[in-house]
Design a protein around this motif. Structure first.
Motif, PDB file in Angstrom:
ATOM      1  N   UNK A 140       0.449  -1.283   0.009  1.00 36.14           N
ATOM      2  CA  UNK A 140      -0.037  -0.194  -0.020  1.00 36.14           C
ATOM      3  C   UNK A 140       0.712   1.178   0.390  1.00 36.14           C
ATOM      4  N   UNK A 141       0.669   2.390  -0.768  1.00 41.58           N
ATOM      5  CA  UNK A 141       2.116   3.180  -0.853  1.00 41.58           C
ATOM      6  C   UNK A 141       1.007   3.963  -0.036  1.00 41.58           C
ATOM      7  N   UNK A 142       2.643   5.197   0.303  1.00 44.90           N
ATOM      8  CA  UNK A 142       2.063   6.155   1.059  1.00 44.90           C
ATOM      9  C   UNK A 142       0.804   7.064   1.563  1.00 44.90           C
ATOM     10  N   UNK A 143      -0.194   7.549   2.493  1.00 44.92           N
ATOM     11  CA  UNK A 143      -0.584   7.767   2.019  1.00 44.92           C
ATOM     12  C   UNK A 143      -2.173   7.130   1.721  1.00 44.92           C
ATOM     13  N   UNK A 144      -2.462   5.846   1.932  1.00 42.93           N
ATOM     14  CA  UNK A 144      -3.528   4.845   0.716  1.00 42.93           C
ATOM     15  C   UNK A 144      -3.904   5.743  -0.237  1.00 42.93           C
ATOM     16  N   UNK A 145      -4.653   5.483  -0.477  1.00 45.64           N
ATOM     17  CA  UNK A 145      -5.344   5.127  -2.360  1.00 45.64           C
ATOM     18  C   UNK A 145      -6.074   6.791  -2.072  1.00 45.64           C
TER      19      UNK A 145
END
Length: 328
Positions: free
Chosen positions: A1-6
């Motif tokens: 999951x990338x930084x900050x979420x979706x």
């Protein structure tokens, strides 16, 4: 999951590749159905399982995240890739009307994403992985492209979107996946499950919502809950108990895993892992089997509950672990 979420606002998401904590519950429910080996006993409790987390606490994911996870799983040598997810992809044209200016903006379409999915699915198959995908929960004939596009326009027009062309459920419509519809407690097609000639390969129990809506519409929903009637039509599996910490802007800034938990869910997402688990059992028994061979075994061993041949609602029938392991 990338930084900050979706949405870029979940500050507990740091982009750490090794952060596998499920904040949403959906993935753990699916995993428990496949390989739970404790209070929840999965269909294949002794198989290994890997987590490729693409959903944050909010749910939802971008295509590139899903495709990257699919490729990573294939490279890791997994036998079965469960995809209890999906959406409508447009082959045609997407428009968006700016609510402030009224300007109608041409956005393109989803052809590139669909092709990327096809290439990733073919790559996974070459690496020895069978993809098992959910048929979707919109109660539509997924092979009727006009019905799908009309539904998409109805659902998303309040947000300013308009779709022209044909709609395809993806990854369920990919040619080399196993697409799973959902059945209710009496082996009926669940009221929400998508279906379609040539679309569904097999069916599996996903639960139904008939009692749920009956009691809700009659104003007796308290009875539904108090009498635990959801136990008659929903699926029980594992869901972690997680507490979130928020800042004054309402953004998630941290979370604490509290303990294991369990919950009742319903959907083709709950049907799909049952088919995935049977496929995993077949791979465990037949070490050198190819994905296409396991797909045939899964189909041929299914219990017939629809019309002869490949039924529009249930494909080749209801997956059956006992039949699969005794027939092959």
């Amino acid at each position: 999951m990338p930084k900050g979420g979706i949405y870029g606002v979940d500050l507990s998401e740091t982009g750490n590749l090794y952060d596998v904590q499920d904040r949403n519950g959906h993935g753990t429910h699916v995993a428990g159905t496949i390989a739970g080996n404790g209070a929840i006993l999965g269909v294949a409790p002794d198989v290994g399982i890997r987590a490729y987390r693409v959903f944050g606490a909010e749910g939802g994911a971008y295509n590139v995240w899903i495709i990257k996870a699919l490729i990573a799983a294939a490279n890791d040598g997994v036998n079965v890739i469960n995809m209890s997810l999906g959406g409508i992809y447009i082959k045609g044209q997407v428009w968006w009307t700016d609510p402030d200016t009224g300007e109608r903006i041409k956005l393109g379409n989803d052809v590139a994403d669909y092709v990327a999915y096809m290439r990733a699915a073919k790559y996974a198959e070459k690496k020895g992985a069978l993809i098992v995908a959910a048929a979707g929960n919109d109660g539509l004939n997924a092979t009727n492209r006009k019905e799908v596009i009309d539904y998409a326009n109805e659902k998303y027009s309040p947000y300013g979107y308009e779709f022209k062309g044909a709609g395809f459920y993806t990854p369920a419509s990919l040619p080399n996946v196993v697409t799973v519809s959902a059945t209710g407690p009496n082996d009926e097609l669940a009221m929400y499950s998508n279906y379609g000639a040539g679309f569904v390969d097999v069916a599996a129990p996903g639960g139904n919502l008939e009692l749920y809506y009956k009691y809700l519409n009659e104003g007796r929903f308290d009875e539904y809950i108090n009498q635990r009637l959801y136990t008659k039509e929903f699926n029980l599996s594992s869901v972690p108990i997680v507490q979130y910490q928020y800042n004054d802007k309402g953004q998630i800034i941290g979370y604490t895993y509290v303990r294991p938990g369990y919950s009742w869910y319903v959907g083709t997402s709950m049907a799909t892992p049952k088919a995935s688990a049977v496929a995993a059992l077949l791979f465990a028994k037949h070490k050198d089997a190819s994905p296409s061979q396991v797909k045939v075994m899964l189909q041929n061993s299914a219990e017939k509950i629809g019309k002869p041949g490949k039924d529009i609602y249930f494909g080749y029938g209801l997956v059956n672990a006992y039949r699969a392991l005794t027939m092959y």
